[in-house]
Design an enzyme around this catalytic site. Structure first.
Site, PDB file in Angstrom:
ATOM      1  CG  HIS A 118      -0.167   0.330   2.351  1.00 57.64           C
ATOM      2  ND1 HIS A 118       0.674  -0.848   2.890  1.00 57.64           N
ATOM      3  CD2 HIS A 118      -0.340   1.364   3.501  1.00 57.64           C
ATOM      4  CE1 HIS A 118       0.878  -0.342   4.260  1.00 57.64           C
ATOM      5  NE2 HIS A 118       1.180   1.148   4.413  1.00 57.64           N
ATOM      6  CG  HIS A 264       4.812   1.386   3.039  1.00 55.05           C
ATOM      7  ND1 HIS A 264       4.505   2.149   2.604  1.00 55.05           N
ATOM      8  CD2 HIS A 264       4.813   1.761   4.564  1.00 55.05           C
ATOM      9  CE1 HIS A 264       3.417   2.743   3.310  1.00 55.05           C
ATOM     10  NE2 HIS A 264       3.847   1.917   4.445  1.00 55.05           N
TER      11      HIS A 264
HETATM   12  C1  SIN Z   1       3.915   1.446   7.274  1.00 53.55           C
HETATM   13  O1  SIN Z   1       3.357   2.706   7.480  1.00 53.55           O
HETATM   14  O2  SIN Z   1       2.591   1.274   6.902  1.00 53.55           O
HETATM   15  C2  SIN Z   1       4.141   0.534   8.441  1.00 53.55           C
HETATM   16  C3  SIN Z   1       5.223   0.098   8.683  1.00 53.55           C
HETATM   17  C4  SIN Z   1       6.332  -0.392   9.071  1.00 53.55           C
HETATM   18  O3  SIN Z   1       5.222  -1.401  10.455  1.00 53.55           O
HETATM   19  O4  SIN Z   1       7.386  -1.402   8.899  1.00 53.55           O
END
Ligand code: SIN
Length: 289
Positions: A118, A264
């Site tokens: 996302h 990510h």
């Molecule tokens: C996020 O912001 O989607 C979480 C990223 C993470 O926990 O590494």
């Protein structure tokens, strides 16, 4: 790997980059991600070094700072150099600071935030410029909890010319209720239509702007066509490792990702152990073609 993909990698990886004089930049891959050295974020970064940090951010899309010791105020002060911070609606937050998002998992967790490909908040009319996550605690077992990042510049570039042309004319609906499927969603979640292909507002480069975390359908297509096309694009992002870099965290690591051109995916491979970080978000602008 097909020829469109190889040509795209050759173009992107072969781009000339000016040297840096005030910081060090150690690239994770030829496509995405770089570790930045020579700056202490607890103090105001002098303008010449900050200009280079900003250039490294635009060139690499994800920048990583190691061994930082930061208060929330210092993290916010650094983030504000990139723009005003986003304050979440009070109903959304888990603490008393509306600008701070708590990222945490423990033996009691039944889900973790972001365990799907996302970009943050794309259901908003103006999704964020970037997110800055400062890690306080990594799993006690000494490993696990990495985050994957993917370049949407390369995801766009590796499409065939015919598909690029077709996607250019389309929009997609991004719905803030998608992450809440199976849970009781709070009222008033945003839903917004964005172009499928947008231009980065600072680099001017084109990129793919749909993500499995929020995008529901392409209104110009029939439901079946829309599902098939989005599934193809989501599978591309999930499948093509050449799009990725993988960040291994340690306490004191700060990562700033460009939310306009990356996606990510948090990896929850450390249950029942704990992980704790604090994220601030820089306000963005309306995505345009
Ligand atoms: C996020 O912001 O989607 C979480 C990223 C993470 O926990 O590494």
């Amino acid at each position: 790997m097909d020829r469109y993909c190889l040509e795209a990698i050759g173009r992107i990886a072969g781009e000339e980059r000016a040297p840096y004089a005030h910081i060090t930049v150690d690239r994770l891959t030829p496509i995405i991600g770089a570790e930045i050295g020579g700056v202490d974020l607890a103090h105001p970064v002098p303008d010449p070094a900050f200009d280079e940090v900003k250039r490294a951010f635009l060139e690499n899309q994800v920048i990583i700072f190691r061994n930082q010791t930061l208060t929330v105020a210092q993290q916010k002060a650094f983030a504000r150099r990139f723009g005003p911070l986003r304050a979440l609606p009070m109903a959304d937050i888990d603490g008393d600071d509306a600008e701070l998002v708590i990222i945490k998992a423990s033996k009691d967790s039944t889900f973790v935030a972001g365990e799907v490909w996302h970009a943050d908040g794309t259901a908003d009319p103006a999704p964020s410029l970037g997110s800055m996550l400062y890690m306080h605690r990594t799993p006690e077992i000494g490993t696990g909890g990495d985050t994957l990042f993917a370049s949407m510049y390369l995801a766009y570039e590796m499409l065939s010319p015919a598909l690029k042309l077709f996607l250019e004319g389309l929009t997609a609906i991004h719905d803030g209720a998608v992450p809440w499927q199976g849970y009781e969603a709070p009222p008033g979640l945003p839903k917004t239509e964005h172009p499928v292909i947008v231009r980065h507002p600072e680099t001017g480069r084109k990129l793919l702007f749909v993500n499995s975390g929020f995008t529901t359908h392409i209104p110009q297509l029939s439901p079946g066509e829309s599902r098939a096309l989005l599934d193809y694009l989501f599978a591309l992002v999930a499948r093509e490792q050449v799009l990725n870099c993988r960040v291994r965290w340690a306490p004191g690591t700060l990562v700033f990702w460009d939310n306009r051109c990356t996606q990510h995916h948090a990896i929850w491979d450390y249950f029942p152990h704990s992980r704790y970080g604090e994220r601030v978000t820089v306000l963005g602008s309306v995505p345009t073609r």
